[in-house]
Design an enzyme around this catalytic site. Structure first.
Site, PDB file in Angstrom:
ATOM      1  N   SER A 101       0.826  -1.202   0.000  1.00 47.24           N
ATOM      2  CA  SER A 101       0.000   0.000   0.000  1.00 47.24           C
ATOM      3  C   SER A 101       0.864   1.257   0.000  1.00 47.24           C
ATOM      4  O   SER A 101       1.692   1.458   0.894  1.00 47.24           O
ATOM      5  CB  SER A 101      -0.912   0.019   1.231  1.00 47.24           C
ATOM      6  OG  SER A 101      -1.599   1.255   1.310  1.00 47.24           O
ATOM      7  N   ARG A 198      -2.079 -16.286 -19.980  1.00 46.20           N
ATOM      8  CA  ARG A 198      -1.007 -15.304 -19.913  1.00 46.20           C
ATOM      9  C   ARG A 198       0.337 -15.804 -20.448  1.00 46.20           C
ATOM     10  O   ARG A 198       1.246 -14.999 -20.664  1.00 46.20           O
ATOM     11  CB  ARG A 198      -0.846 -14.823 -18.464  1.00 46.20           C
ATOM     12  CG  ARG A 198      -2.088 -14.113 -17.927  1.00 46.20           C
ATOM     13  CD  ARG A 198      -2.521 -12.977 -18.825  1.00 46.20           C
ATOM     14  NE  ARG A 198      -3.669 -12.247 -18.283  1.00 46.20           N
ATOM     15  CZ  ARG A 198      -4.205 -11.175 -18.842  1.00 46.20           C
ATOM     16  NH1 ARG A 198      -3.713 -10.704 -19.980  1.00 46.20           N
ATOM     17  NH2 ARG A 198      -5.256 -10.572 -18.297  1.00 46.20           N
TER      18      ARG A 198
END
Length: 303
Positions: A101, A198
């Site tokens: 964060s 992916r």
């Protein structure tokens, strides 16, 4: 210590480098090839063991797209990835995620950089993809501009923090090339689905690199039988739609009537294409069907 335990300890927290400063590493793993077999056989009882060995059963499950047995194994990773690449990654909403964060902590002082020979042109046949590399001279100029831009963005960010701006606001002009880190926990079934998409050649090159690192350096040694089945029935497989099969049937019928032998021409393909494609100047379905038949050697390759 068993061979399996030694392998897990060898892989755990081993940072496998990706791009210029990214990495993937295994944090923990629950289960192995036998966990898939155990889960599958609970439906049938012990008697199944007599008619099917472990490898055969795993390959059957993969071939017929059974999902729940593969959900019995889980892997947890720590990844460092550029924010723009992470946006694609996080679209797979089948994992548990806890990300670094930048509201609580200073943003990671690292960004993805591009070597002069790594700048790619926009693909003309795929609006979201890239194509051949740009020239080295232009690439050198772009890399120099990238370096200057990233340095300036970081300087501005750090100056805001020094001036007392809140971290949640100071971060807003950081480039998407800035690295983020996250814990990513996912079961083996959903991881296989992630990798099949992916690792595909149509995925963005950067996320292909992360997927290959996870798949080949971590999943393959931990789940060798599952990985073998994945390569045979998912990664290296081809799926034909109803329209594909009907085109192929008409093509083979026409070839028999006209005594033609493969590989057939594009004109022969267009003669038997689906009726819904004929009025379209551009059809993605037609292009994909043609590409499949070319890879099978039934149609001549373009060029």
């Amino acid at each position: 210590m068993t061979e399996r335990s030694e392998l897990v300890e060898e892989l755990r927290w081993k940072k496998i480098p990706v791009l210029n400063d990214g990495f993937v590493c295994l944090v923990d793993v629950m289960g192995d090839d036998s966990s898939i077999v155990q889960a599958a056989r609970v439906s049938y009882g012990e008697g199944t063991k007599r008619v099917s060995d472990d490898r055969t059963l795993i390959r059957y499950l993969m071939r017929h797209r059974h999902s729940t047995p593969f959900e019995m194994a889980e892997l947890k990773f720590l990844v460092r990835v550029p924010m723009d690449c992470w946006r694609q990654w996080i679209r797979h909403r089948t994992a548990n995620v806890n990300e670094y964060s930048t509201r609580y902590s200073v943003a990671i002082d690292s960004a993805q950089t591009t070597l002069p020979g790594e700048w790619r042109t926009q693909a003309t046949s795929n609006r979201q993809g890239s194509d051949a590399p740009l020239t080295e001279d232009l690439g050198t100029k772009l890399t120099e501009e990238e370096t200057a831009f990233q340095k300036h963005a970081r300087d501005v960010y750090e100056a805001r923090l020094e001036a007392g701006v809140a971290r949640e606001q100071a971060r807003k002009d950081l480039p998407l090339a800035t690295y983020t880190e996250a814990y990513w926990k996912i079961d083996l079934h959903n991881l296989i689905h992630f990798l099949s998409l992916r690792m595909d050649s149509h995925a963005q090159w950067e996320i292909q690199e992360y997927s290959r690192a996870i798949g080949e350096a971590i999943v393959k040694p931990l789940f060798p039988v599952v990985w073998e089945a994945f390569e045979d029935y998912r990664q290296g497989a081809m799926f034909l739609t109803r329209l594909d099969k009907e085109v192929l049937a008409r093509l083979m019928t026409t070839a028999a009537e006209k005594s033609l032998v493969p590989p057939f021409s594009e004109e022969a393909f267009l003669e038997v294409q689906d009726e819904t494609w004929k009025s379209l100047k551009r059809s993605r379905e037609r292009d994909e069907c043609q590409s499949k038949l070319q890879r099978l050697g039934i149609l001549k390759a373009k060029g």
